[in-house]
Enzyme design. Sequence first.
Site, mmCIF file in Angstrom:
data_model
loop_
_atom_site.group_PDB
_atom_site.id
_atom_site.type_symbol
_atom_site.label_atom_id
_atom_site.label_comp_id
_atom_site.label_asym_id
_atom_site.label_seq_id
_atom_site.Cartn_x
_atom_site.Cartn_y
_atom_site.Cartn_z
ATOM 1 N N ASP A 1 41.493 53.150 34.644
ATOM 2 C CA ASP A 1 40.360 53.478 35.514
ATOM 3 C C ASP A 1 40.395 52.712 36.835
ATOM 4 O O ASP A 1 41.178 51.776 37.013
ATOM 5 C CB ASP A 1 39.037 53.218 34.783
ATOM 6 C CG ASP A 1 39.031 51.894 34.004
ATOM 7 O OD1 ASP A 1 39.852 51.019 34.318
ATOM 8 O OD2 ASP A 1 38.216 51.760 33.082
ATOM 9 N N ASN B 1 28.426 48.681 25.390
ATOM 10 C CA ASN B 1 27.799 49.904 24.876
ATOM 11 C C ASN B 1 28.812 50.815 24.190
ATOM 12 O O ASN B 1 28.539 51.989 23.964
ATOM 13 C CB ASN B 1 27.092 50.650 26.018
ATOM 14 C CG ASN B 1 28.059 51.059 27.126
ATOM 15 O OD1 ASN B 1 29.265 50.848 27.013
ATOM 16 N ND2 ASN B 1 27.538 51.651 28.189
ATOM 17 N N HIS C 1 31.823 51.672 25.405
ATOM 18 C CA HIS C 1 32.683 52.498 26.270
ATOM 19 C C HIS C 1 34.140 52.046 26.190
ATOM 20 O O HIS C 1 34.440 50.891 25.913
ATOM 21 C CB HIS C 1 32.173 52.569 27.717
ATOM 22 C CG HIS C 1 32.352 51.354 28.566
ATOM 23 N ND1 HIS C 1 31.309 50.645 29.105
ATOM 24 C CD2 HIS C 1 33.474 50.740 29.017
ATOM 25 C CE1 HIS C 1 31.776 49.650 29.835
ATOM 26 N NE2 HIS C 1 33.093 49.675 29.803
ATOM 27 N N GLU D 1 31.590 56.450 29.234
ATOM 28 C CA GLU D 1 30.292 55.944 28.800
ATOM 29 C C GLU D 1 29.742 56.774 27.637
ATOM 30 O O GLU D 1 30.167 57.912 27.433
ATOM 31 C CB GLU D 1 29.311 56.037 29.975
ATOM 32 C CG GLU D 1 29.702 55.190 31.184
ATOM 33 C CD GLU D 1 29.336 53.716 31.024
ATOM 34 O OE1 GLU D 1 29.306 53.208 29.873
ATOM 35 O OE2 GLU D 1 29.094 53.060 32.038
HETATM 36 C C1 GLP Z 1 35.081 47.627 32.061
HETATM 37 C C2 GLP Z 1 36.429 48.390 32.031
HETATM 38 C C3 GLP Z 1 36.910 48.591 30.624
HETATM 39 C C4 GLP Z 1 36.797 47.299 29.866
HETATM 40 C C5 GLP Z 1 35.336 46.953 29.676
HETATM 41 C C6 GLP Z 1 35.114 45.628 29.010
HETATM 42 O O1 GLP Z 1 34.001 48.404 32.371
HETATM 43 N N1 GLP Z 1 36.380 49.639 32.707
HETATM 44 O O2 GLP Z 1 38.241 49.082 30.643
HETATM 45 O O3 GLP Z 1 37.383 47.419 28.595
HETATM 46 O O4 GLP Z 1 34.665 46.946 30.930
HETATM 47 O O5 GLP Z 1 35.331 44.593 29.923
HETATM 48 P P1 GLP Z 1 35.497 43.080 29.530
HETATM 49 O O6 GLP Z 1 36.816 42.982 28.883
HETATM 50 O O7 GLP Z 1 35.438 42.342 30.830
HETATM 51 O O8 GLP Z 1 34.378 42.744 28.638
#
Ligand code: GLP
Length: 244
Positions: A67, A136, A138, A143
Amino acid sequence: MRIIYATDYRDMSRKAANIISAQVILKPDCVLGLATGDSPIGTYDQLAAWNQKGDCDFSQVSTYNLDEYVGLAPENPQSYHYFMRKNLFSRVNIDMANTYIPNGCNPDIEAACTEYDALVAAAGYPDLQLLGIGQNGHIGFNEPDVSFSKGTHCVELSASTLRANSRLFDGPDSVPRRALSVGVQTIMLARRILVIASGETKARAVYDMCFGPVTPACPASILQLHPNCTVIIDQDAASLCPKE
Ligand code: GLP
């Protein structure tokens, strides 16, 4: 779904790096699907260290990220292009021409999504897809929704994600409201999936992913249906999971 319990973030990161390294050794020209966020930083640190020791050769590897925020240029320190260069690509012997990330700066969003799907398909989909998980549930930026997404698409980020990701920006108002994300169907086409999660803020999402119903209300829950999905969670992230 195979669950591996790690003691802490460091242990989770080393275990994940071992699996990725094994993939690269077994198939030097493999396709890796990569993720951003805090979760994979320790994994990338370990892979970079092994690469510098000559133990994990990225010279033939190609990578496809999940992403990118809409409107952030690759030079922007908050962009996922910048994150990947800083945390992995600049530290290993990968050919930058073999690294791909959705183009959040293409004014034609639909074209950016179609082009990215074509690239991932032409590569034959990842041999191994690394995933973090949002609070959440995702994955990528898919989402909670009423249906599972298919290909790359533009997402309106939820309030929960804006809040969680605001720590990297000057508050929630400066987090871009939209992102491009590879779809859930594309993620499921990877031959192997590796999910990492650390910390108690992920405990609910981890429980729902591994033990809840398969529902687009928790996008990660679909991973229960993947034939080769490994989840590595530390003690805090596993705190709501049934004890072994
Ligand atoms: C972001 C990214 C995801 C990631 C998630 C968790 O929104 N788009 O790919 O897995 O958040 O992030 P973190 O690892 O910082 O908790």
